[in-house]
Scaffold this motif. Structure first.
Motif, mmCIF file in Angstrom:
data_model
loop_
_atom_site.group_PDB
_atom_site.id
_atom_site.type_symbol
_atom_site.label_atom_id
_atom_site.label_comp_id
_atom_site.label_asym_id
_atom_site.label_seq_id
_atom_site.Cartn_x
_atom_site.Cartn_y
_atom_site.Cartn_z
ATOM 1 N N ILE A 967 0.868 -1.183 0.000
ATOM 2 C CA ILE A 967 0.000 0.000 0.000
ATOM 3 C C ILE A 967 0.903 1.231 0.000
ATOM 4 O O ILE A 967 1.816 1.356 0.831
ATOM 5 C CB ILE A 967 -0.909 0.003 1.247
ATOM 6 N N VAL A 968 0.637 2.105 -0.951
ATOM 7 C CA VAL A 968 1.465 3.319 -1.086
ATOM 8 C C VAL A 968 0.554 4.523 -1.261
ATOM 9 O O VAL A 968 -0.664 4.384 -1.286
ATOM 10 C CB VAL A 968 2.421 3.195 -2.304
ATOM 11 N N SER A 969 1.159 5.678 -1.408
ATOM 12 C CA SER A 969 0.375 6.882 -1.685
ATOM 13 C C SER A 969 -0.283 6.725 -3.055
ATOM 14 O O SER A 969 0.282 6.122 -3.970
ATOM 15 C CB SER A 969 1.300 8.106 -1.713
ATOM 16 N N ALA A 970 -1.493 7.273 -3.206
ATOM 17 C CA ALA A 970 -2.176 7.203 -4.507
ATOM 18 C C ALA A 970 -1.482 8.097 -5.525
ATOM 19 O O ALA A 970 -1.721 7.985 -6.723
ATOM 20 C CB ALA A 970 -3.632 7.612 -4.355
ATOM 21 N N HIS A 971 -0.611 8.998 -5.029
ATOM 22 C CA HIS A 971 0.073 9.912 -5.958
ATOM 23 C C HIS A 971 1.431 9.309 -6.312
ATOM 24 O O HIS A 971 2.438 9.590 -5.687
ATOM 25 C CB HIS A 971 0.249 11.292 -5.303
ATOM 26 N N PHE A 972 1.439 8.487 -7.335
ATOM 27 C CA PHE A 972 2.669 7.809 -7.732
ATOM 28 C C PHE A 972 3.658 8.787 -8.351
ATOM 29 O O PHE A 972 4.857 8.604 -8.299
ATOM 30 C CB PHE A 972 2.353 6.705 -8.764
ATOM 31 N N ILE A 973 3.124 9.812 -8.971
ATOM 32 C CA ILE A 973 3.949 10.772 -9.697
ATOM 33 C C ILE A 973 3.871 12.126 -8.990
ATOM 34 O O ILE A 973 2.763 12.579 -8.682
ATOM 35 C CB ILE A 973 3.411 10.944 -11.144
ATOM 36 N N ASP A 974 4.988 12.723 -8.750
ATOM 37 C CA ASP A 974 5.049 14.114 -8.299
ATOM 38 C C ASP A 974 4.054 14.420 -7.175
ATOM 39 O O ASP A 974 3.177 15.274 -7.313
ATOM 40 C CB ASP A 974 4.772 15.031 -9.521
ATOM 41 N N PRO A 975 4.207 13.710 -6.042
ATOM 42 C CA PRO A 975 3.206 13.892 -4.972
ATOM 43 C C PRO A 975 3.138 15.320 -4.449
ATOM 44 O O PRO A 975 2.096 15.742 -3.946
ATOM 45 C CB PRO A 975 3.672 12.919 -3.888
ATOM 46 N N ASP A 976 4.183 16.085 -4.596
ATOM 47 C CA ASP A 976 4.159 17.461 -4.080
ATOM 48 C C ASP A 976 3.634 18.468 -5.100
ATOM 49 O O ASP A 976 3.539 19.663 -4.814
ATOM 50 C CB ASP A 976 5.568 17.864 -3.613
#
Lengths: 982, 187
Positions: A967-976
């Motif tokens: 389980i990871v953040s849903a924002h795989f790309i450029d979370p910031d």
């Protein structure tokens, strides 16, 4: 073969001869003939085989109520099964085949069924084939299905076209017999907008079949003259060959016009049939009556017909079913057949009348108080056995037997709104009740008045009453003199002692079957119908239902009205499925919506996908690419590494203006919009009234009192409808105006690190990061002056813009963008790449806004503003919607990069049982991420926000998939979000 | 001046014109459209302003005014669709918005729609096969909103034998196909 049974006279054009073929044999007929009348004239009595027992059958009637003479009409892809020979207008080159036979019509191998009739009684398939149970599906059912049914389908596409149409009138008159014509004359002369519809190709109804005079003229001549006058009135629409098939709500009726069925093939571009929807202020039902048979032993042999039908064939079509005819009747009407046939030179074997006081004749023998007890003749009637009044029997040699059990008013249409007919003892028949469909009146024989005089006068009178009701002045035309004979009838339904006496010839239901149904407890009329199949199939029991009811009533010791009728339902007569489909078939099933870049995409070989009615480019394959994944991966990488362009016109756009526009958006979105600055865009989430997420999108503020709201493609219509509802019904005091502009603007997403550089070549204004930062919007110009709109928003997570121009320039703009982007290797990308990039970015879409998820589930719980009231905000606080362990959106990646992570699979703990009780959540969207080099998914997981880093199993027991995932953040790309602000 | 080339709704550089029997079906791309909706409490002022602009009283429900440079069609309570020749009034919406100011909400609609003019003695028969309106009951200048083959359209009787159909632009091909098929049916 010569037309050996053709008589003189009739309403046929003997100056012309038409050739036709029945079962491969050549015959001739004339214009004005039906297939049935032409076969009668040619001495053909055997026309088909019965449904169950494959008994030889011929014509019973001359009209649309025909149960027996069903044929396969035409050949090849125009072959139509179960077509009634009585309604087929003869044309040159007509081809017809008998049906429901194995072998020839004369030697049908399945007639063996008749020998086993004791095993095939009503409901036999409920009792037999019970053992062994496993045999049912593979053995019994295929055999029964193979044997059952009537005609066969060509299994080819129907080459004809069908139209639908809409007509409006003051008065619809259903049926152009004497009452209908009299009504049309009354209303037509008064100037009312009238539609006169009749299923027949010749108007006049029974006047064409009788020798009755109307005034000084022959009835059929009077009808023809009156019809000719009506045709000159511009306010009267004459619709012959048009069957009104149903009475629907609020005075609307369905009607099928057979435009080309009387032709060999329809003229080029012309419809075969038109399904009309008729909007009426009033309707007058002049549907006449249908003659009913009498049940006696072996009453189904070819040559045994209704007396009125025999009269029709003789008078209208100048044909007799045989040179020697007997009549069996319980009423005076049967005697008319004898008189008319006798006048035409046909030998009358005798009139068998069940009544002791039957009228006598000097021209032919009348056997009063007698009954037909049996008949003989394998493929056609040879003689009838008659039990005389004194109990003795007598054999009547005859090739045809005309029977009349009385007439049933045609009440069908009066019952389509759930009305039930009432019983009239005087005529021993059901008549329309007072409970009629709104706006309907009834006249003529359909009300149970059977004389010509009564038909003419009630037609004119009812029309005059309707005109008064509509406020149209009229002077009722004086109706000519006509016969006014009373209905003399003694009810007689079946001959005592008969068992294989057919009540329903179409479904092979006998008196014995009705008795069996009663014996086995199926006594309600609806149960009787289902158990015996009485009244089913193409004729819907028009000649059989009454007989069945009468037998059931007698056995049950009830009156016929106590037994009651089954429900009458539309359509009145069979309608081809193609007629219901109309033009909506194949690619025309629904309208196709094309994007402004459609031609551009086609030129590049784009693969399209239907999104609602839209066709959107899914991907743009280039030379050398063999799988869709190659194209999609390339489009994603090119966009993320440099720049790509995608048509996003399909997203809904709603123009919101007014002094209260911002307050209005505050109501429909759960997050705040009042303070959004002019020139800025904000993401918004709409909730349903129950607090579940409905749709998301953006709202751009172009002025203090002017916003442009965008919606998802799928929900564009629904959201606009919702907004109108909110505006008109919930907040009518708000000053806000809405209008859709979805199609007015061609809109493209230009995304990727080089997107600004591309657009700088096109946009006339400064769009540097300072001048036009993330979430800016503006009215701009492009290419030296074309008005346009620019929004700095990003679905892909890259530096991105959406640029819109008036749609007519959409094609030109995407080509300009491609030219401007050539230096940066710009690619067009489709919905698949769009989907991959939004999953990589963790943006919710339709899979996540799936009608079960709340703002909290979507990770947007804090967006639901508590400082204001918005639709859904209150109910989003319901217990259960805000549990600590509620589902929350997460990212899912496989621990082994080669494993797939399928959407729809469920999340389970790393070990333990895999079942619903241990379900932790599910993956909603999945894709292969070319940037990350492995599959990824987003989904919902219980307490997902606090479980990042946890290893779980993603399982799909149905497809046998079990993948270990993290389980990871849903924002795989450029979370910031650094890229989109760059 | 930009050099972008416009396409008609049917995708051509010029308007599509087809003749089927005595019927002619013309695509009308040179049409500027602007919707105008009076703001709450400003209905009378809007009517007054637009009467001056259009040169006629704005039509009521079910009606269109066909005269002058800017014909108008009623499309909803206190809402109208104005039209004009595109070449002369490309930014009709700006002209109208300039006149009404904050009394009304004006939106450019030119490219949201495709317009077809149908003419020929069989026009009413053709209309019967297309949409549920009572074409025989419509006088010249009557206008209404209806559906043609599931597409929401404005229908305006512009003459005894003439009809204007304004439908959704993205479905122009489907709408045109429906019109041509109906024309063949009745021609």
């Amino acid at each position: 073969m010569t037309q050996k049974n053709r008589l003189k006279g009739g309403q046929i054009d003997t100056s012309q001869t038409l050739n036709f073929s029945f079962d491969g044999k050549q015959f001739t007929g004339h214009p004005g003939d039906t297939l049935a009348s032409a076969l009668v004239a040619n001495g053909v009595r055997l026309m088909g085989r019965s449904f169950k027992y494959h008994r030889p059958r011929g014509l019973l009637t001359s009209g649309s109520e025909e149960p027996n003479a069903l044929v396969e009409l035409r050949a090849g892809n125009r072959q139509e099964p179960n077509t009634r020979a009585t309604t087929i207008e003869l044309f040159d080159g007509l081809l017809a085949k008998s049906q429901n036979r194995l072998g020839s019509l004369k030697f049908d191998l399945l007639s063996i069924n008749d020998r086993f009739s004791n095993f095939l009684a009503a409901g036999f398939y409920y009792k037999t084939f019970m053992w062994p149970a496993a045999f049912w599906e593979k053995i019994y059912e295929p055999i029964i299905r193979n044997a059952a049914g009537l005609g066969s389908l060509s299994l080819e596409d129907d080459p004809d076209v069908y139209d639908k149409g809409f007509l409006h009138c003051d008065l619809l008159i259903i049926g152009a017999g004497p009452s209908g014509v009299a009504a049309a004359l009354t209303a037509g002369r008064a100037g009312a907008r009238v539609i006169l519809a009749d299923e027949d190709f010749r108007m006049g109804g029974r006047l064409n079949s009788e020798t009755i005079a109307v005034g000084d003229a022959h009835g059929s001549d009077w009808a023809a003259q009156t019809v000719a006058e009506l045709a000159t009135l511009p306010n009267v629409r004459m619709m012959a060959r048009t069957t009104v098939i149903g009475a629907f709500d609020h005075g609307t009726y369905g009607a099928v016009e057979r435009v080309s069925d009387h032709l060999h093939t329809p003229d080029a571009g012309k419809p075969r049939q038109i399904l009309w929807r008729l909007y009426t202020k009033r309707t007058l039902l002049c549907a006449g009556a249908i003659e009913r048979p009498i049940a006696f032993e072996n009453n189904d042999r070819p040559g045994i017909m209704m007396a009125g039908a025999v009269r029709s064939f003789a008078n209208r079509w100048a044909a007799t079913p045989h040179e020697r005819v007997a009549i069996f009747t319980n009423n005076d009407d049967g005697h008319r057949t004898a008189a008319d046939l006798h006048a035409k030179g046909v030998k009358i074997a005798a009139v068998v009348d069940t009544r002791e006081g039957a009228p006598r004749s000097n021209s032919y023998e009348v056997l009063a108080g007698a009954q037909v007890t049996d008949t003989k003749g394998r493929l056609g009637l040879t003689f009838a056995e008659v039990k005389l009044a004194d109990g003795s029997t007598r054999r009547l040699d005859c090739g045809a037997l005309a029977m009349s059990g009385g007439w049933n008013p045609n009440v069908h249409m009066t019952c389509h709104q759930r009305g039930r007919p009432t019983w009239n003892d005087d005529i021993a028949a059901f008549v329309p009740s007072a409970e009629l469909p709104a706006g309907m009146s009834v006249a003529g024989a359909a009300t149970g008045v059977f004389s010509t005089h009564a038909a003419l006068t009630t037609g004119a009178k009812e029309a005059a009453a309707i005109l008064r009701d509509l406020g149209i002045k009229s002077r009722a035309p004086k109706m000519p003199q006509a016969e006014d004979a009373p209905t003399n009838i003694t009810p007689f339904w079946y001959v005592e002692g008969a068992s294989r006496a057919w009540l329903d010839q179409q479904n092979d239901v006998t008196v014995k079957d009705v008795k069996l149904s009663h014996q086995e407890g199926f006594r309600s009329v609806e149960h009787l119908k289902r158990y015996t199949t009485l009244g089913m199939a193409t004729d819907q029991g028009k000649t059989s239902n009454m007989g069945g009811l009468a037998v059931m009533a007698e056995i049950a010791g009830k009156t016929i009205p106590e037994v009651g009728t089954t429900i009458f339902r539309p359509p009145y007569t069979p309608v081809p499925i193609g007629t219901f489909a109309g033009r909506a078939r194949g690619m025309d099933f629904h309208p196709t919506r094309k994007t402004p870049s459609h031609t551009f995409a086609e030129e590049r070989g784009a693969v399209f996908v239907e999104v609602g009615n839209w066709l959107r480019a899914q991907w743009f394959p280039i030379e050398g690419e063999t799988t869709w994944r190659e194209s999609v991966d390339r489009e994603v990488l090119a966009t993320r590494n440099s720049v790509g362009v995608c048509d996003v016109t399909t997203l809904g756009k709603v123009d919101v203006q007014g002094a209260d526009a911002a307050d209005f958006l505050n109501k429909i979105y759960c997050n705040g919009f009042a303070k959004l600055a002019v020139g800025k865009v904000r993401y918004g989430l709409m909730l349903r009234e129950d607090g579940i997420a409905m749709d998301d999108g953006t709202a751009a503020r172009l002025a203090e009192d002017h916003f442009v709201v965008t919606t998802t493609t799928a929900n564009a219509v629904g959201v606009y409808r919702h907004m109108e509802f909110v505006r008109q019904c919930l907040f009518p005091d708000m000053d806000v105006q809405l209008i859709s502009t979805t199609e007015g603007w061609a809109q493209y997403a230009v995304a990727g690190p080089n997107s600004r550089k591309v657009l700088e070549k096109i946009v006339d204004q400064d769009i540097s990061n300072e001048a036009f930062p993330f979430m800016a919007c503006a009215n701009i110009t492009v290419c030296g002056g074309l008005r346009a709109r620019l929004f700095r928003i990003s679905f892909s997570g890259e530096l991105a813009y959406e640029i819109a121009v008036p749609t007519r320039y959409g094609d030109a703009l995407i080509r300009e963008i491609m030219t401007a982007g050539a230096d940066f290797d710009i690619v067009p990308y489709g919905t698949e790449a769009l989907g991959v990039m939004r999953i990589e970015k963790g943006h919710a879409a339709g899979n996540e806004l799936n009608g079960t998820t709340s703002a909290l589930n979507l990770g947007m719980g804090r967006m639901v503003s508590k400082k204001k009231d918005s639709i859904g905000s209150t109910l989003s606080e319901r217990p259960g919607m805000n549990e600590a362990d509620a589902l929350a959106q997460v990212g899912i990646k496989p621990t082994n990069p080669n494993d797939p992570v399928p959407a729809g699979a469920h999340l389970m703990a790393a070990d333990g049982p895999i079942d619903a009780a241990h379900d932790q959540g599910y993956a909603t969207s999945a894709c292969y991420s070319p940037i990350l080099g492995h599959s990824i998914a987003i989904g919902f997981l219980k307490d997902g926000a606090n479980r990042k880093g946890e290893v779980m199993r993603l399982v799909s027991p149905l497809t046998g998939i079990e993948t270990q995932v993290e389980i990871v953040s849903a924002h795989f790309i450029d979370p910031d979000g650094e890229r989109l602000r760059a | 001046m930009h050099n972008l080339k416009p396409l008609t709704a049917l995708g051509g550089a010029v308007a599509d014109v087809q003749t089927v029997g005595t019927l002619t079906i013309c695509e009308v791309p040179d049409l500027a459209l602007a919707s105008v909706a009076a703001r709450l409490g400003r209905e009378k002022q809007t009517l007054k302003t637009l009467k001056t602009l259009v040169g006629a009283t704005l039509p009521g429900p079910g009606k269109a005014s066909l005269k002058g440079d800017i014909p108008a069609m009623w499309i909803g309570p206190d809402q109208w669709m104005l039209s004009a020749d595109y070449a002369d009034h490309e930014t009709l919406f700006e002209t109208v918005a300039g006149a009404t100011g904050a009394d009304a909400s004006v939106t450019e609609q030119s490219d949201g729609w495709v317009c077809f003019d149908i003419s020929g003695s069989q026009m009413p028969a053709m209309c019967e096969l297309l949409c549920p309106v009572d074409i025989h009951g419509m006088a010249v200048g009557d206008a209404t909103r209806s559906t043609i083959h599931q597409m929401g359209c404005f229908i305006c009787r512009t003459g005894d034998t003439e009809l204007r159909v304004i439908g959704p632009r993205s479905s122009a091909g489907s709408l045109h196909h429906a019109l041509i098929a109906a024309a063949h049916s009745v021609a």
